[in-house]
Motif scaffolding. Sequence first.
Motif, short mmCIF file in Angstrom:
data_model
loop_
_atom_site.label_atom_id
_atom_site.label_comp_id
_atom_site.label_asym_id
_atom_site.label_seq_id
_atom_site.Cartn_x
_atom_site.Cartn_y
_atom_site.Cartn_z
N ALA A 106 0.83 -1.21 0.00
CA ALA A 106 0.00 0.00 0.00
C ALA A 106 0.86 1.25 0.00
CB ALA A 106 -0.93 0.00 1.20
N ASN A 107 1.89 1.25 0.82
CA ASN A 107 2.79 2.41 0.88
C ASN A 107 3.50 2.65 -0.44
OD1 ASN A 107 2.07 2.80 3.54
ND2 ASN A 107 3.93 1.89 4.39
N ASN A 108 4.01 1.58 -1.02
CA ASN A 108 4.73 1.71 -2.29
C ASN A 108 3.81 2.16 -3.42
OD1 ASN A 108 7.15 0.94 -1.11
ND2 ASN A 108 6.88 -1.24 -1.61
N SER A 109 2.58 1.62 -3.42
CA SER A 109 1.62 2.01 -4.46
C SER A 109 1.30 3.49 -4.37
CB SER A 109 0.33 1.19 -4.31
OG SER A 109 0.57 -0.17 -4.56
N LEU A 110 1.04 3.95 -3.15
CA LEU A 110 0.68 5.36 -2.97
C LEU A 110 1.85 6.28 -3.31
CD1 LEU A 110 -1.19 7.60 -2.18
CD2 LEU A 110 -0.72 7.13 0.24
N LYS A 111 3.05 5.91 -2.89
CA LYS A 111 4.21 6.76 -3.18
C LYS A 111 4.45 6.88 -4.68
CE LYS A 111 7.04 4.59 -0.32
NZ LYS A 111 8.28 4.22 0.41
N GLY A 112 4.32 5.76 -5.39
CA GLY A 112 4.52 5.81 -6.83
C GLY A 112 3.42 6.58 -7.54
N ASP A 113 2.18 6.37 -7.10
CA ASP A 113 1.05 7.05 -7.74
C ASP A 113 1.02 8.53 -7.39
OD1 ASP A 113 -0.77 6.22 -9.63
OD2 ASP A 113 -2.45 6.20 -8.24
N TRP A 114 1.55 8.89 -6.23
CA TRP A 114 1.58 10.29 -5.80
C TRP A 114 2.41 11.13 -6.77
CZ3 TRP A 114 -0.74 13.52 -2.57
CH2 TRP A 114 -0.10 14.68 -2.19
N VAL A 115 3.56 10.62 -7.16
CA VAL A 115 4.43 11.34 -8.10
C VAL A 115 3.73 11.49 -9.45
CG1 VAL A 115 6.61 11.26 -9.35
CG2 VAL A 115 6.53 10.57 -6.95
N ARG A 116 3.12 10.40 -9.92
CA ARG A 116 2.40 10.45 -11.20
C ARG A 116 1.24 11.43 -11.13
NH1 ARG A 116 -2.03 9.30 -13.16
NH2 ARG A 116 -2.74 8.63 -11.10
N TRP A 117 0.47 11.40 -10.01
CA TRP A 117 -0.68 12.29 -9.87
C TRP A 117 -0.25 13.75 -9.85
CZ3 TRP A 117 -1.99 15.94 -6.23
CH2 TRP A 117 -3.27 16.50 -6.37
N GLN A 118 0.82 14.06 -9.12
CA GLN A 118 1.27 15.45 -9.06
C GLN A 118 1.66 15.98 -10.44
OE1 GLN A 118 4.26 16.11 -5.92
NE2 GLN A 118 2.58 17.10 -4.83
N HIS A 119 2.32 15.15 -11.21
CA HIS A 119 2.69 15.57 -12.57
C HIS A 119 1.44 15.83 -13.41
CE1 HIS A 119 3.71 14.84 -16.85
NE2 HIS A 119 4.80 15.54 -16.54
N SER A 120 0.46 14.93 -13.30
CA SER A 120 -0.78 15.09 -14.05
C SER A 120 -1.53 16.34 -13.61
CB SER A 120 -1.66 13.85 -13.85
OG SER A 120 -2.90 14.00 -14.51
N MET A 121 -1.60 16.57 -12.30
CA MET A 121 -2.29 17.74 -11.76
C MET A 121 -1.66 19.03 -12.26
SD MET A 121 -1.60 20.19 -9.16
CE MET A 121 -0.61 19.37 -7.91
N LYS A 122 -0.34 19.10 -12.20
CA LYS A 122 0.35 20.32 -12.65
C LYS A 122 0.13 20.56 -14.13
CE LYS A 122 3.89 19.71 -9.09
NZ LYS A 122 5.28 19.30 -8.82
N THR A 123 0.15 19.49 -14.92
CA THR A 123 -0.08 19.62 -16.36
C THR A 123 -1.49 20.11 -16.65
OG1 THR A 123 1.51 17.85 -16.82
CG2 THR A 123 -0.07 18.39 -18.56
N ASP A 124 -2.47 19.52 -15.98
CA ASP A 124 -3.87 19.89 -16.20
C ASP A 124 -4.15 21.33 -15.82
OD1 ASP A 124 -4.41 17.37 -17.10
OD2 ASP A 124 -5.33 16.66 -15.24
#
Length: 419
Positions: A359-377
């Motif tokens: 769970a921790n690893n999934s969230l940490k990896g997805d957090w980076v991806r989400w932040q990039h997507s959020m900033k782009t949007d």
Amino acid sequence: MSGHTVPADFSEHMLDLDEDEDLEVFTKNTSLPDGSPLPNSPSSMVNQYRLEDDDEGKEDANTKDIFVTVDHPESQVTAIETFILYRVVTRTTRSDFDSSEYEVRRRYQDFVWLRSKLEEKHPTLIVHPLPEKFVMKGMVERFNDDFIETRRRALHRFLNKISEHPILSYSQHFQVFLTAQDLAPHRKQGPGFLSRMGETVRAVANSVRGLRSRPEEFAVMQEYVDDFSNKMCCMDKVSQRIIKEQREYVDDLKQYSPTYARWGELEEELTEPLKGVASCVVQCSKEAEEHIQHLSEVLVPALHEYVLCAETLKAVMRRRDNIQAEFEAKNEALLTRKAEQEAQLQEEVDVLADRMEQANNSLKGDWVRWQHSMKTDLRSAFISAAEKNVEYYEKCLAVWESFLVSQRAEAGGGQEDVA
């Protein structure tokens, strides 16, 4: 307040601009002799960022292998309900699909089913939010054209966010959603009511029990999410209020113009200038309506979408905390149990330890991806709004400058006649 370092204001991450860098705005002579904009003109600066976004978009398009479109909404009326069916078209080159193209019809509840299945299977991945089920404030007719189109765009974005996700896009439920003509048999599958109730009770118990200590990185993440949520809610409310005030302004302009026209009928010597002002007001009101429409379709939905994203992030953080709380409770129980119970409990603790690590690893990896997507949007939405603002004010400026030129010409002609 804890001593954790909170990430800087998210707005500082949107655009890599120097805060001290002034944007020099030219109202005249904003182009070179060949017609291209000056380097520091608003149009040039907007185009520069637009080109950067286009380059990023091309790179993403080259790596995508699944494309989804939501379109053609159709109203369905039955004896007990009225709902909208949307066409979902999928084109893909993935080998795990039997065909390269699919076309199905889906209603809003089907999208809800898909999202719930994705969250159930991947509790600490960030699944993009759906638009709210209920009618938004200010909507008079539930299924009017504006509401349906707003929802269609949001559902389109939802599926494309899933299709771009490195894990969720390979979900069996996602593939079924895109390909199955009849979704009903698949929707009936899954844990029963009692099983879901048990999960809910366990989650509540873990929430009440609380955590001994949240890891530093997730404590920082939680504070960021709370701060991000507050800012997005504020921006969403302010933007909604601005749109409302601008619509009222346009209504006032529409009443303003006829007043000048009627006045011109009474003042023979002022007839032409008053009619000119009336014409300018009409043109500016049309530009304002177009401006409002653009903000309503681009900026406002983007801001509100990330208000919902903030709630999604909070839910993901709670689920991660619940997994840790359950692990801590089992670990404490292990220390107090008798020897004959120890083996079974140790096995449960080991399973929970693996689950917490995953769970921790999934969230940490997805957090980076989400932040990039959020900033782009959000960057794209802000640039689009800036571009439209420049266009709106330049058009209104041109309208009034044209009026001034005509009046000065008339004034000059009048002086020559007097001479």
